[in-house]
Design an enzyme around this catalytic site. Structure first.
Site, PDB file in Angstrom:
ATOM      1  N   LYS A 129       0.822  -1.228   0.000  1.00  0.00           N
ATOM      2  CA  LYS A 129       0.000   0.000   0.000  1.00  0.00           C
ATOM      3  C   LYS A 129       0.846   1.264   0.000  1.00  0.00           C
ATOM      4  O   LYS A 129       2.016   1.251   0.385  1.00  0.00           O
ATOM      5  CB  LYS A 129      -0.984  -0.049   1.170  1.00  0.00           C
ATOM      6  CG  LYS A 129      -2.126  -1.020   0.866  1.00  0.00           C
ATOM      7  CD  LYS A 129      -3.281  -0.934   1.795  1.00  0.00           C
ATOM      8  CE  LYS A 129      -4.378  -1.885   1.284  1.00  0.00           C
ATOM      9  NZ  LYS A 129      -5.419  -2.120   2.259  1.00  0.00           N
ATOM     10  N   ARG A 184      -3.833 -10.215   4.403  1.00  0.00           N
ATOM     11  CA  ARG A 184      -4.243 -10.213   2.990  1.00  0.00           C
ATOM     12  C   ARG A 184      -3.078  -9.649   2.181  1.00  0.00           C
ATOM     13  O   ARG A 184      -2.736  -8.477   2.315  1.00  0.00           O
ATOM     14  CB  ARG A 184      -5.489  -9.344   2.849  1.00  0.00           C
ATOM     15  CG  ARG A 184      -6.051  -9.261   1.446  1.00  0.00           C
ATOM     16  CD  ARG A 184      -7.262  -8.333   1.390  1.00  0.00           C
ATOM     17  NE  ARG A 184      -7.763  -8.231   0.049  1.00  0.00           N
ATOM     18  CZ  ARG A 184      -7.270  -7.418  -0.874  1.00  0.00           C
ATOM     19  NH1 ARG A 184      -6.259  -6.630  -0.599  1.00  0.00           N
ATOM     20  NH2 ARG A 184      -7.793  -7.394  -2.078  1.00  0.00           N
TER      21      ARG A 184
HETATM   22  N1  HH2 Z   1      -7.526  -3.666   0.747  1.00  0.00           N
HETATM   23  C1  HH2 Z   1      -7.840  -3.641  -0.557  1.00  0.00           C
HETATM   24  C2  HH2 Z   1      -8.896  -4.419  -1.040  1.00  0.00           C
HETATM   25  N2  HH2 Z   1      -9.612  -5.217  -0.213  1.00  0.00           N
HETATM   26  N3  HH2 Z   1     -10.013  -6.072   1.952  1.00  0.00           N
HETATM   27  C3  HH2 Z   1      -9.719  -6.101   3.255  1.00  0.00           C
HETATM   28  N4  HH2 Z   1     -10.432  -6.883   4.081  1.00  0.00           N
HETATM   29  N5  HH2 Z   1      -8.707  -5.353   3.785  1.00  0.00           N
HETATM   30  C4  HH2 Z   1      -7.947  -4.531   3.016  1.00  0.00           C
HETATM   31  O1  HH2 Z   1      -7.036  -3.850   3.555  1.00  0.00           O
HETATM   32  C5  HH2 Z   1      -8.227  -4.469   1.616  1.00  0.00           C
HETATM   33  C6  HH2 Z   1      -9.300  -5.267   1.111  1.00  0.00           C
HETATM   34  C7  HH2 Z   1      -7.053  -2.794  -1.497  1.00  0.00           C
HETATM   35  O2  HH2 Z   1      -5.957  -3.499  -2.012  1.00  0.00           O
HETATM   36  P1  HH2 Z   1      -5.912  -4.213  -3.453  1.00  0.00           P
HETATM   37  O3  HH2 Z   1      -6.987  -5.232  -3.591  1.00  0.00           O
HETATM   38  O4  HH2 Z   1      -4.564  -4.748  -3.659  1.00  0.00           O
HETATM   39  O5  HH2 Z   1      -6.110  -3.039  -4.472  1.00  0.00           O
HETATM   40  P2  HH2 Z   1      -7.371  -2.530  -5.268  1.00  0.00           P
HETATM   41  O6  HH2 Z   1      -8.436  -2.123  -4.314  1.00  0.00           O
HETATM   42  O7  HH2 Z   1      -6.836  -1.369  -6.077  1.00  0.00           O
HETATM   43  O8  HH2 Z   1      -7.856  -3.653  -6.144  1.00  0.00           O
END
Ligand code: HH2
Length: 280
Positions: free
Chosen positions: A223, A257
């Protein structure tokens, strides 16, 4: 402490659970566009399972700050072939990362066992009723506002206390909707309506959330707050991600995650070996 996710059950204390991320999106901040084709997303999920992921988290909508919302049809078009392709091919529970109850329902029908709800701050209870009826696990994540608005000017008097109160309120509402405490995972939502200082404070006080009696999930992987601190580019944030995982593991977090499954599993096993030797 027990965590139930339909036919799956995890008993804590136990080694930390690594949840491998598969973003079936064109615009996720770190891996956007890599796994848009179902075959590639399925292959990625199978690889993450081999690397030691004990949960696979499939998402069809980016929730990065200011991301464009995705229609129901488009989100289903992205995730359904992947969920179908994974059914019967993985031993670990599948989690669906969605804010839409309609997507969650389809995913449950295709065998998902966990609802990962970054939109747990909404008032509508449709998602919670689905968890109640299906017996799935439910990730209750804290977010201020929506992905479109959350980073406008995040402001808290006491970020740890406010996130803690959010969890206490949501635990009550979830139970009122028929969800069992055993199904609930809590997540402080790192990066969701928080400044660098807020993110660091929340991570530093992981023990406060762990004291609420439910497994704590931490999502820091790659992040941008890591870049703010260490001036690294996305994809180069592994060291910062691992440091946060190990530090919060030490303070009671139970699920992580992550994008980098193999590295995180190894770092966590090392942390746990050290922790085990503290008292004997
Ligand atoms: N962060 C993201 C997405 N889903 N779910 C939970 N429970 N906790 C988190 O911190 C979290 C999440 C964001 O990360 P990412 O999926 O890598 O990116 P994007 O939202 O751009 O797809």
């Amino acid at each position: 402490m027990i965590l139930r996710a339909r036919e799956f059950q995890f008993t804590f204390p136990r080694p930390a659970i690594v949840m491998g991320i598969v973003n079936v999106t064109p615009d996720s901040f770190s891996d956007g566009g890599h796994y848009l084709e179902p075959e590639r997303a399925i292959e990625r999920a199978l690889q993450l399972e081999r690397e030691g992921a004990e949960i696979l988290d499939i998402g069809g909508e980016s929730t990065r700050p200011k991301s464009a919302p995705v229609s129901l049809e488009e989100e289903l078009r992205r995730v359904v072939p992947v969920l179908r392709g994974l059914a019967g091919r993985v031993r670990v529970p599948i989690s669906i990362d969605t804010m839409k109850p309609e997507v969650a329902k389809v995913a449950l029908d295709l065998g998902a066992s966990i609802l990962n709800d970054v939109g747990a701050n909404r008032e509508d209870d449709a998602m919670w009723r689905l968890a109640a009826v299906s017996g799935s696990a439910y990730v209750c994540m804290h977010m201020r506002g929506t992905p479109q608005t959350m980073q406008a000017a995040p402001d808290y008097v006491d970020v740890v206390g406010e996130v803690e109160s959010f969890f206490l309120g949501r635990l009550r509402r979830l139970i009122d909707c028929g969800v069992l405490a055993d199904q609930i995972i809590i997540d402080p939502g790192i990066g969701f309506g928080k400044t660098l200082k807020h993110n660091l404070r929340l991570l530093a006080h992981t023990n406060r959330f762990a004291a609420l009696g439910r497994p704590v999930l931490i999502g820091v992987s790659r992040k941008s707050f890591i870049e703010k601190l260490l001036h690294e580019q996305a994809g180069d944030r592994l060291a910062g991600s691992l440091a946060c995982a190990c530090w919060t593991r030490e303070r009671g977090a139970g699920l992580f995650r992550v994008h980098d499954v193999a590295e995180t599993v190894r770092a966590l096993r090392m942390t746990e070996a050290l922790e085990a030797r503290r008292s004997g």
